[in-house]
Design an enzyme around this catalytic site. Structure first.
Site, PDB file in Angstrom:
ATOM      1  N   PRO A  63       0.828  -1.204   0.000  1.00 59.81           N
ATOM      2  CA  PRO A  63       0.000   0.000   0.000  1.00 59.81           C
ATOM      3  C   PRO A  63       0.863   1.256   0.000  1.00 59.81           C
ATOM      4  O   PRO A  63       1.995   1.248   0.482  1.00 59.81           O
ATOM      5  CB  PRO A  63      -0.803  -0.125   1.302  1.00 59.81           C
ATOM      6  CG  PRO A  63      -0.028  -1.063   2.154  1.00 59.81           C
ATOM      7  CD  PRO A  63       0.677  -1.999   1.224  1.00 59.81           C
TER       8      PRO A  63
ATOM      9  N   ARG B 126       3.203   4.650  -5.377  1.00 61.40           N
ATOM     10  CA  ARG B 126       4.270   3.930  -6.076  1.00 61.40           C
ATOM     11  C   ARG B 126       5.552   4.763  -6.074  1.00 61.40           C
ATOM     12  O   ARG B 126       5.550   5.967  -6.339  1.00 61.40           O
ATOM     13  CB  ARG B 126       3.878   3.634  -7.527  1.00 61.40           C
ATOM     14  CG  ARG B 126       2.643   2.783  -7.695  1.00 61.40           C
ATOM     15  CD  ARG B 126       2.911   1.314  -7.373  1.00 61.40           C
ATOM     16  NE  ARG B 126       1.937   0.441  -7.993  1.00 61.40           N
ATOM     17  CZ  ARG B 126       0.721   0.193  -7.504  1.00 61.40           C
ATOM     18  NH1 ARG B 126       0.336   0.775  -6.379  1.00 61.40           N
ATOM     19  NH2 ARG B 126      -0.110  -0.636  -8.134  1.00 61.40           N
TER      20      ARG B 126
ATOM     21  N   LEU C 226       9.349   5.977  -7.422  1.00 62.45           N
ATOM     22  CA  LEU C 226       9.944   6.234  -8.731  1.00 62.45           C
ATOM     23  C   LEU C 226      11.159   5.350  -8.985  1.00 62.45           C
ATOM     24  O   LEU C 226      11.529   5.098 -10.128  1.00 62.45           O
ATOM     25  CB  LEU C 226      10.357   7.704  -8.837  1.00 62.45           C
ATOM     26  CG  LEU C 226       9.232   8.741  -8.692  1.00 62.45           C
ATOM     27  CD1 LEU C 226       9.805  10.145  -8.793  1.00 62.45           C
ATOM     28  CD2 LEU C 226       8.159   8.526  -9.752  1.00 62.45           C
TER      29      LEU C 226
ATOM     30  N   ASP D 127      16.962  -0.144   9.003  1.00 63.57           N
ATOM     31  CA  ASP D 127      18.001  -1.030   8.475  1.00 63.57           C
ATOM     32  C   ASP D 127      17.422  -1.830   7.311  1.00 63.57           C
ATOM     33  O   ASP D 127      16.229  -2.148   7.285  1.00 63.57           O
ATOM     34  CB  ASP D 127      18.467  -1.979   9.574  1.00 63.57           C
ATOM     35  CG  ASP D 127      19.790  -2.660   9.241  1.00 63.57           C
ATOM     36  OD1 ASP D 127      20.434  -2.251   8.259  1.00 63.57           O
ATOM     37  OD2 ASP D 127      20.163  -3.589   9.970  1.00 63.57           O
TER      38      ASP D 127
END
Length: 577
Positions: free
Chosen positions: A325, A328, A330, A380
């Site tokens: 979710p 998006r 790049l 991390d």
């Protein structure tokens, strides 16, 4: 099996074990030296040691593989050779105190030789070879203290076991603080029920702090018993550094934050890591054992334990891998298994024009974060090669998305989706989603305030986060904001922080000369968060991050080599010294 073949197997098995032992000795030497760096307040040396210790593994692995090629031509050996080698190596580990780490080193050797194409339990130690019996070596890693006397007597006994080459600033004061703090935490009846206090022998060093870590044992309850230490630097004379007891922590939440996935690895010297991890897991049962190995700086074995945990979870679950979710990215394609607490990130094949970076640049950025002090604000990440997913568990929509954006990293077989290179990271709620869904104004304010603190603390660690859109931050269950998108991250000294020109000319900005490293902090208010009321609130809380002056001051501190304090627990619990 002829004698020559047997001799070669023995040589190769011993070479691999020798490579591991060399690696762990080097690792332990740097770790053990943490005490000297702490006592002498050598904070820049501490940061260098973190990087050096991480680099050890790859160096010793390369040496071991090179030595193997002096003995055999690996790709000319048949599958039986590798089956026999694994069996021969396993025999060498019968009484080895770090056998589980040695198995992981063996896996790394096989992975390097076969370019991670042979990931199976016949060739490697994918599954654990033995069930570790917790507690058999507990006496080797733990001090036990009698509690039949007074609290003060117990505290005296504890500090008598830990030896430093510098004095305490005021031991009597510190012991009074600890005595009072314990009596505040436990009432008289609870104190009477305490039958043992157990403390790990290893001191846990990180950044500018040291921790004595143990537990209070009662018949029906066990509590953490953690004593953070610092070094006073009130004088320029390094011979006069003094140790200060900072707090007493008895809440699991405090210990959990200290062992956070967003902090640098500890320097804690032990020759029996499995027993130390077992002890810590009893204190922090909600943390996975792989997280605790990683926190000790044994991140390669942590990856092995994670993979085993992941395989077990696949057997116990039925949901499908799906697109994560959020907005998006790049640069990265991100997906998850809804029932599991991590996200999987793959570098895309192509980036939009606005991202003037390369694939190697992205890898370098993720490595930079691995090698730096993450100060509790940067997640991390763990890198995997040829990571395999059962194709039946991968949603078709996700397969289409990955082939569209990351085809060079994806191999499909009839049964598997094989990802040539990916990163795994702790799952968090993206901050933009959290702010959209949260209705409580107090929690929104708290998140925005922590966002500002996150940006400031990353800057204090000499790092510029780069792309600070709120979608690139996550929020933990405890409400802590963590940065997790690293493709534009860099050191502060690699950027030019500039003020926008003051002019009545509406076209002044259009003619402004902008270099590739120029940053104009006054523009941050327009894009860190989207909605106007959130922008105004963030600016009211942390308006200084939207000024060039703030960043220039942070840059100046970086150039001086200042190492700030990052206290990972509730500061209200610190003693007034």
């Amino acid at each position: 099996m002829n004698n020559t073949h047997s001799s070669v197997l023995n040589k190769v098995a011993y070479l691999i074990l020798h490579g591991f032992d060399k690696s762990y000795r080097w690792h332990s030497r740097i770790t053990r030296d943490g005490q000297r760096r702490f006592e002498q307040a050598q904070w820049q040396e501490t940061q260098k040691a973190v990087k050096e210790r991480i680099a050890i593994y790859e160096r010793t692995l390369s040496d071991a593989v090179g030595e193997i090629y002096q003995q055999v031509f690996p790709h000319q050996e048949n599958s039986q050779f590798w089956l026999d080698l694994k069996h021969r190596f396993q025999k060498l580990l019968n009484d080895h105190p770090q056998y589980e780490l040695a198995e992981t080193f063996y896996n790394s050797v096989i992975g390097r030789i076969f370019k991670h194409q042979q990931i199976n339990d016949d060739m490697m130690f994918i599954l654990p070879t033995r069930c570790y019996l917790t507690g058999l070596q507990r006496h080797l890693v733990v001090h036990s203290f009698d509690t039949s006397g007074t609290v003060r007597q117990m505290l005296d006994d504890i500090f008598a076991q830990y030896h430093f080459d510098i004095d305490y600033q005021d031991m009597e004061r510190d012991l009074r603080h600890l005595d009072a703090a314990l009596r505040t935490r436990l009432n008289r009846e609870q104190l009477a029920y305490v039958h043992t206090v157990e403390m790990l022998k290893a001191v846990f060093y990180r950044s500018k702090s040291a921790y004595l870590i143990g537990r209070i044992c009662m018949p029906d309850e066990t509590l953490p018993f953690v004593i953070p230490l610092s070094v006073s630097e009130s004088t320029a004379d390094k011979q006069k550094h003094k140790i200060v007891v900072e707090a007493l922590l008895t809440e699991r939440q405090d210990l959990s934050v200290i062992f956070s996935f967003a902090r640098a690895y500890f320097m804690a010297d032990t020759q029996h890591p499995a027993e130390v991890v077992a002890f810590l897991h009893e204190l922090l049962p909600h943390k996975k054992k792989f997280e605790l190995y990683i926190a000790l700086g044994l991140y390669k074995h942590g990856k092995t334990v994670f993979y085993r945990n992941f395989l077990q979870h696949l057997e116990d679950s039925h949901d499908q891998f799906a697109i994560a979710p959020g907005i998006r990215g790049l640069v990265m394609a991100v997906f998850h298994l809804p029932s599991y607490g991590v996200v999987f990130k793959i570098i895309k094949d192509e980036f939009p024009e606005s991202k003037k970076i390369t694939r190697q640049h992205v890898k370098d950025c993720y490595r930079l974060v691995k090698m730096t002090d993450r100060v509790g604000r940067m997640a991390d990440t763990h890198e995997y090669m040829n990571f395999r997913l059962p194709r039946s568990r991968v949603a078709l929509e996700l397969i289409v998305e990955l082939l569209d954006t990351c085809a060079s990293s994806i191999e499909l077989t009839e049964d598997e989706v094989i990802i040539q290179h990916l990163y795994i990271e702790r799952k968090m709620t993206p901050l933009n989603i959290y702010l959209e869904q949260q209705n409580d104004p107090k929690l929104i304010t708290s998140a925005l305030n922590d966002l500002g603190l996150c940006i400031k603390q990353i800057a204090a660690a000499h790092i510029f986060a780069g792309d600070m859109l709120h979608k690139n931050f996550g929020i933990t269950r405890g409400g802590r904001v963590i940065f997790y998108d690293y493709d534009e991250i860099c050191y502060l000294t690699e950027r030019e922080f500039r003020r926008l020109p003051k002019s009545d000319d509406p076209y002044a900005l259009d003619t402004l000369s902008v270099g590739p490293t120029d940053v104009f902090p006054e523009q941050f208010e327009h894009f860190i968060v989207g909605k106007k009321h959130l922008k105004l609130e963030l600016k009211a809380l942390h308006g200084e991050i939207m000024t060039a002056e703030f960043w220039l001051e942070m840059q100046a501190q970086s150039l001086k080599g200042d190492v700030p304090d990052f206290i990972p627990y509730d500061q209200t619990k610190r003693f007034v010294n």
